[in-house]
Design a protein around this motif. Structure first.
Motif, PDB file in Angstrom:
ATOM      1  N   ILE A 103      48.680  -1.752  66.671  1.00 22.38           N
ATOM      2  CA  ILE A 103      47.367  -1.347  67.473  1.00 22.38           C
ATOM      3  C   ILE A 103      46.542  -0.469  66.537  1.00 22.38           C
ATOM      4  O   ILE A 103      45.340  -0.974  66.233  1.00 22.38           O
ATOM      5  CB  ILE A 103      47.537  -0.557  68.720  1.00 22.38           C
ATOM      6  N   ARG A 104      47.206   0.472  65.792  1.00 18.07           N
ATOM      7  CA  ARG A 104      46.188   1.034  64.481  1.00 18.07           C
ATOM      8  C   ARG A 104      45.703   0.089  63.503  1.00 18.07           C
ATOM      9  O   ARG A 104      44.874   0.509  63.048  1.00 18.07           O
ATOM     10  CB  ARG A 104      47.223   2.300  64.271  1.00 18.07           C
ATOM     11  N   GLU A 105      46.858  -0.849  63.124  1.00 23.30           N
ATOM     12  CA  GLU A 105      46.247  -1.892  61.938  1.00 23.30           C
ATOM     13  C   GLU A 105      45.234  -2.683  62.760  1.00 23.30           C
ATOM     14  O   GLU A 105      44.213  -2.849  61.710  1.00 23.30           O
ATOM     15  CB  GLU A 105      47.624  -2.782  61.805  1.00 23.30           C
ATOM     16  N   GLN A 106      45.158  -3.258  63.968  1.00 20.57           N
ATOM     17  CA  GLN A 106      44.180  -4.088  64.428  1.00 20.57           C
ATOM     18  C   GLN A 106      42.889  -3.172  64.590  1.00 20.57           C
ATOM     19  O   GLN A 106      41.897  -3.558  64.215  1.00 20.57           O
ATOM     20  CB  GLN A 106      44.502  -4.518  65.810  1.00 20.57           C
ATOM     21  N   GLU A 107      43.054  -1.632  64.937  1.00 26.10           N
ATOM     22  CA  GLU A 107      41.700  -0.858  64.995  1.00 26.10           C
ATOM     23  C   GLU A 107      41.070  -0.765  63.533  1.00 26.10           C
ATOM     24  O   GLU A 107      39.950  -0.839  63.405  1.00 26.10           O
ATOM     25  CB  GLU A 107      42.089   0.495  65.799  1.00 26.10           C
ATOM     26  N   ARG A 108      42.037  -0.524  62.287  1.00 30.54           N
ATOM     27  CA  ARG A 108      41.641  -0.534  61.229  1.00 30.54           C
ATOM     28  C   ARG A 108      40.945  -1.691  60.590  1.00 30.54           C
ATOM     29  O   ARG A 108      39.949  -1.429  60.066  1.00 30.54           O
ATOM     30  CB  ARG A 108      42.791  -0.068  60.205  1.00 30.54           C
ATOM     31  N   ASP A 109      41.574  -2.648  61.077  1.00 30.99           N
ATOM     32  CA  ASP A 109      40.736  -4.123  60.451  1.00 30.99           C
ATOM     33  C   ASP A 109      39.525  -4.084  61.242  1.00 30.99           C
ATOM     34  O   ASP A 109      38.623  -4.884  60.654  1.00 30.99           O
ATOM     35  CB  ASP A 109      41.883  -5.179  60.837  1.00 30.99           C
ATOM     36  N   ASP A 110      39.540  -3.902  62.657  1.00 33.44           N
ATOM     37  CA  ASP A 110      38.054  -4.188  63.340  1.00 33.44           C
ATOM     38  C   ASP A 110      37.250  -3.298  62.653  1.00 33.44           C
ATOM     39  O   ASP A 110      36.085  -3.458  62.497  1.00 33.44           O
ATOM     40  CB  ASP A 110      38.568  -3.684  64.800  1.00 33.44           C
ATOM     41  N   ALA A 111      37.540  -1.852  62.584  1.00 32.86           N
ATOM     42  CA  ALA A 111      36.545  -1.030  61.741  1.00 32.86           C
ATOM     43  C   ALA A 111      36.043  -1.451  60.358  1.00 32.86           C
ATOM     44  O   ALA A 111      34.927  -1.325  60.076  1.00 32.86           O
ATOM     45  CB  ALA A 111      37.318   0.272  61.707  1.00 32.86           C
ATOM     46  N   ARG A 112      37.143  -1.924  59.577  1.00 38.55           N
ATOM     47  CA  ARG A 112      36.732  -2.358  58.436  1.00 38.55           C
ATOM     48  C   ARG A 112      35.640  -3.769  58.592  1.00 38.55           C
ATOM     49  O   ARG A 112      34.626  -3.996  57.819  1.00 38.55           O
ATOM     50  CB  ARG A 112      37.827  -3.175  57.541  1.00 38.55           C
ATOM     51  N   ALA A 113      35.997  -4.477  59.350  1.00 36.99           N
ATOM     52  CA  ALA A 113      34.877  -5.770  59.735  1.00 36.99           C
ATOM     53  C   ALA A 113      33.852  -5.278  60.091  1.00 36.99           C
ATOM     54  O   ALA A 113      32.545  -5.890  59.642  1.00 36.99           O
ATOM     55  CB  ALA A 113      35.632  -6.567  60.752  1.00 36.99           C
ATOM     56  N   ARG A 114      33.682  -4.292  61.129  1.00 40.19           N
ATOM     57  CA  ARG A 114      32.357  -3.823  61.555  1.00 40.19           C
ATOM     58  C   ARG A 114      31.426  -2.996  60.313  1.00 40.19           C
ATOM     59  O   ARG A 114      30.473  -3.073  60.058  1.00 40.19           O
ATOM     60  CB  ARG A 114      32.451  -2.490  62.397  1.00 40.19           C
ATOM     61  N   LEU A 115      32.165  -2.330  59.394  1.00 42.69           N
ATOM     62  CA  LEU A 115      31.790  -1.775  58.437  1.00 42.69           C
ATOM     63  C   LEU A 115      31.173  -2.783  57.384  1.00 42.69           C
ATOM     64  O   LEU A 115      29.863  -2.635  56.755  1.00 42.69           O
ATOM     65  CB  LEU A 115      32.932  -0.911  57.501  1.00 42.69           C
TER      66      LEU A 115
END
Length: 93
Positions: free
Chosen positions: A19-31
């Protein structure tokens, strides 16, 4: 029972990590999307700034000359006033 608890704990830990990895990946995509939008806006701002300058030059092609003349006159006036301000005359009553 201990092995089963460890297995459950391991799965929970793994799930949280995923879940943390997915949230990190989502945040990177938004960035990345935000950075692309900023780059587009900066380019548009630069284009509009250049267009404004071009239009101002067309409206008043002598604006730069007038501004330079005004600055020259202000410098002359400042030069004439500074000695007067630096050496005030005594007032007599």
């Amino acid at each position: 029972m201990s092995d089963q608890n460890e297995t459950v704990a391991s799965r929970l830990w793994r799930d949280r990590a995923q879940i943390r990895e997915q949230e990190r990946d989502d945040a990177r995509a938004r960035l990345k999307v935000a950075e692309e939008k900023v780059a587009i806006l900066i380019a548009e701002n630069d284009r509009l700034t250049a267009e404004n300058a071009r239009l101002r030059e067309r409206i008043n092609p002598n604006a730069g000359l007038a501004r330079n003349e005004t600055e020259r006159q202000m410098a002359e006036l400042r030069g004439a006033l500074m000695p007067l301000l630096a050496n005030p005359r005594p007032t007599t009553h």
